[in-house]
Design a protein around this motif. Structure first.
Motif, short mmCIF file in Angstrom:
data_model
loop_
_atom_site.label_atom_id
_atom_site.label_comp_id
_atom_site.label_asym_id
_atom_site.label_seq_id
_atom_site.Cartn_x
_atom_site.Cartn_y
_atom_site.Cartn_z
N GLY A 232 -26.28 -8.49 -20.44
CA GLY A 232 -26.17 -7.03 -20.58
C GLY A 232 -27.27 -6.39 -21.41
O GLY A 232 -27.20 -5.21 -21.74
N GLY A 233 -28.30 -7.16 -21.76
CA GLY A 233 -29.38 -6.64 -22.59
C GLY A 233 -30.50 -6.00 -21.77
O GLY A 233 -30.50 -6.07 -20.54
N LEU A 234 -31.43 -5.36 -22.46
CA LEU A 234 -32.58 -4.72 -21.82
C LEU A 234 -33.86 -5.39 -22.32
O LEU A 234 -33.88 -5.93 -23.43
CB LEU A 234 -32.62 -3.23 -22.16
CG LEU A 234 -31.44 -2.38 -21.65
CD1 LEU A 234 -31.46 -1.00 -22.30
CD2 LEU A 234 -31.49 -2.26 -20.13
N VAL A 235 -34.91 -5.34 -21.50
CA VAL A 235 -36.16 -5.99 -21.89
C VAL A 235 -37.33 -5.00 -21.88
O VAL A 235 -37.53 -4.26 -20.92
CB VAL A 235 -36.51 -7.18 -20.96
CG1 VAL A 235 -37.39 -8.17 -21.71
CG2 VAL A 235 -35.28 -7.86 -20.43
N TYR A 236 -38.07 -5.04 -22.98
CA TYR A 236 -39.19 -4.13 -23.18
C TYR A 236 -40.50 -4.90 -23.13
O TYR A 236 -40.62 -5.96 -23.74
CB TYR A 236 -39.05 -3.47 -24.57
CG TYR A 236 -40.16 -2.51 -24.88
CD1 TYR A 236 -40.18 -1.25 -24.30
CD2 TYR A 236 -41.20 -2.85 -25.75
CE1 TYR A 236 -41.20 -0.36 -24.57
CE2 TYR A 236 -42.22 -1.96 -26.02
CZ TYR A 236 -42.21 -0.72 -25.43
OH TYR A 236 -43.22 0.17 -25.69
N LEU A 237 -41.46 -4.36 -22.42
CA LEU A 237 -42.80 -4.97 -22.43
C LEU A 237 -43.71 -4.17 -23.35
O LEU A 237 -43.93 -2.98 -23.11
CB LEU A 237 -43.39 -5.02 -21.01
CG LEU A 237 -44.85 -5.50 -20.93
CD1 LEU A 237 -45.00 -6.95 -21.41
CD2 LEU A 237 -45.38 -5.39 -19.49
N ASP A 238 -44.22 -4.83 -24.39
CA ASP A 238 -45.29 -4.24 -25.20
C ASP A 238 -46.53 -4.34 -24.33
O ASP A 238 -47.06 -5.42 -24.10
CB ASP A 238 -45.43 -5.04 -26.50
CG ASP A 238 -46.59 -4.55 -27.36
OD1 ASP A 238 -47.58 -4.03 -26.80
OD2 ASP A 238 -46.52 -4.72 -28.59
N GLY A 239 -46.98 -3.19 -23.81
CA GLY A 239 -48.04 -3.19 -22.80
C GLY A 239 -49.45 -3.15 -23.36
O GLY A 239 -50.40 -2.84 -22.62
N ALA A 240 -49.61 -3.47 -24.63
CA ALA A 240 -50.95 -3.38 -25.24
C ALA A 240 -51.95 -4.32 -24.55
O ALA A 240 -53.15 -4.07 -24.57
CB ALA A 240 -50.88 -3.69 -26.72
#
Ligand SMILES: *Cc1c(COP(=O)(O)O)cnc(C)c1O
Length: 477
Positions: A232-240
């Motif tokens: 049930g979690g969300l995933v974030y991409l650090d797009g640097a």
């Protein structure tokens, strides 16, 4: 020259600029605030002024002067045409409070830029407001918070790998979560077993950098995003590090729910010295209801601002964000086109591997896999001579080169993080490699040469702690 004359000149210099309404009285500064005496400016000829500024401009290091392999910062060439387009009067002389029908061109540029960026990462919606990558992180993680608040889920933590940029845990804290460190495996990638163990119902999601700060591509990225989603979690991409992925793979395809762009890095705005930046955030449809207001929308005929987003996290930056950085990114994208994007990433990957493979037998390569757009060496070998990575960095200045990023990522001791970018020639890379080899030789033959470097810069080595604690920002006291 009198005060009155100066203002006269300003007014006439603005020929061609028309205010939206003609009944605005001419602007006049009250006399009390005007200059009371003639300023004693030096009287010099044009060539003297030119020489003064040209000489000043090369005292510091910058990309127009020489190689700038500062890892994670993507210090690539900034095409001069970007500067021309971002200085067009139609863009620089508009006011953020102007009526929308008078700024349709600017709105269309922002709208189109948003569409391009969404396509590059294959996600559904976007905001251009954040003024830097760090603010983009904060925006997205705040949206994660809003998502779980809506679902009445009181999740407390966000996982952040131990190799992450310092802004990641900071953004987690600012958004009302607590960061939980996710350790890396011996190969420098996410420890998947540990992720499974840590991904409890108390965890709201994961912030991941891919390629990570070691320059390594997370081979298990799809499995990683699935593990988080299954709980049930969300995933974030650090797009640097997007400079490594353009046209090759997309955040949406890897399973990410949100990503920030660093327009100033990947899409070329000069950003040495801390600005200006722009950190748009693209999200999957499920997060769209929380995007900052206003959204730029189009009915096919004109562009409008939509403030009617009931679950929005609100406004996170004044007006539209850093518009002129967007103009540069838009120009860059239009010029390189879809096929050009892929070439950018392929060249940056090739350039980084060329340097790392050429230096790995001289310096230490802690993680031996091929890298993406940047690679991390260690200066640990020089410890025997009583030297540190900082000494290498300072000595590079004597050769007219900027140092790589040093002492980051934190999981590599004496780290040297090298990012050559796509815009450097083989000659430049060979020169850098040769200088690095020379410095290594100097370190054993004459360590003092490194210890006391730099020798030929306008300012010698600073006591960095004192420089921060006893900050002097004036030339003369
Ligand atoms: C540069 C960078 C950031 C922060 O971006 P800013 O635009 O400097 O705020 C975040 N993560 C990584 C990996 C970076 O390199």
């Amino acid at each position: 020259m009198t005060v009155e004359l100066i203002f006269e000149q300003t007014r006439t210099g603005r020929k061609g600029y028309s205010l939206p309404s003609t009944d605005v009285p001419a602007y006049r500064l009250p006399n009390a605030y005007g200059r009371q005496m003639v300023t004693p400016l030096p009287e010099v000829s044009e060539p003297q002024v030119m020489r003064h500024f040209v000489n000043l401009s090369v005292l510091n290091h910058h990309v127009d002067k020489n190689f700038y392999p500062l890892g994670s910062c993507t210090m690539k060439y900034n095409p001069k045409i970007n500067e021309e387009t971002s200085r067009l009067h139609g863009y620089t002389r508009i006011h953020p409070l102007q009526p929308l029908h008078t700024i349709q061109g600017a709105l269309s540029l922002m709208y189109e830029l948003g569409e391009y960026l969404k396509a590059i990462v294959n996600l559904d919606a976007i905001t251009l407001q954040p003024a830097a990558g760090a603010q983009g992180e904060f925006t997205a993680i705040s949206m994660f918070k809003a998502h779980f608040n809506t679902k009445n889920e009181a999740r407390k933590y966000i996982l952040v790998p131990d190799s992450a940029h310092g802004t990641n845990p900071a953004s987690v804290n600012f958004s009302g979560f607590q960061p939980l460190t996710l350790p890396s495996s011996d190969n420098g990638l996410v420890n998947v077993e540990k992720l499974i163990e840590l991904m409890t119902p108390e965890v709201a999601g994961l912030m991941l950098t891919n390629p990570n700060t070691l320059g390594l591509f997370e081979k298990n990225v799809k499995r990683i995003t699935r593990i988080v989603h299954d709980k049930g979690g969300l995933v974030y991409l650090d797009g640097a590090n997007l400079n490594a992925l353009l046209g090759i793979t997309k955040a949406g395809d890897m399973g990410f729910d949100a990503v920030h762009f660093n327009l100033h890095k990947t899409f070329s705005t000069p950003h040495g010295g801390g600005g200006p930046g722009s950190g748009p955030v693209a999200v999957r449809q499920n997060l769209q209801p929380y995007l900052p207001v206003p959204a730029i929308v189009s009915d096919g005929r004109s562009y409008q601002l939509n403030f009617d987003v009931p679950n929005s996290i609100g406004k996170i930056q004044s007006f539209y964000g850093n518009f002129l950085v967007m103009v540069r990114a838009y120009t860059y994208l239009r010029i390189v086109g879809k096929d050009g994007l892929k070439d950018i990433s392929r060249s940056s990957i090739l350039n980084a591997n060329y340097i790392i493979q050429s230096l790995k037998d001289d310096y230490l390569l802690p993680y031996t896999d091929y890298c993406m757009h940047e690679g991390v060496l260690s200066g640990r070998k020089l410890k025997d001579a009583g030297l540190r990575t900082l000494d290498i960095a300072k000595r590079l200045l004597d050769y007219g080169l900027h140092a790589p990023t040093i002492y980051f990522p934190l999981i590599v001791s004496e780290a040297l993080m090298i990012e050559p970018t796509d815009s450097e020639s083989k000659e430049t890379l060979d020169h850098f490699i040769a200088v690095m080899k020379t410095i290594l030789k100097e370190s054993s033959e004459n360590p003092d040469l490194l210890k006391n470097a730099p020798h030929n810069t306008p300012v010698r080595r600073l006591d960095e702690v004192k420089a921060i604690k006893d900050l002097k920002i004036r030339w003369k006291t």
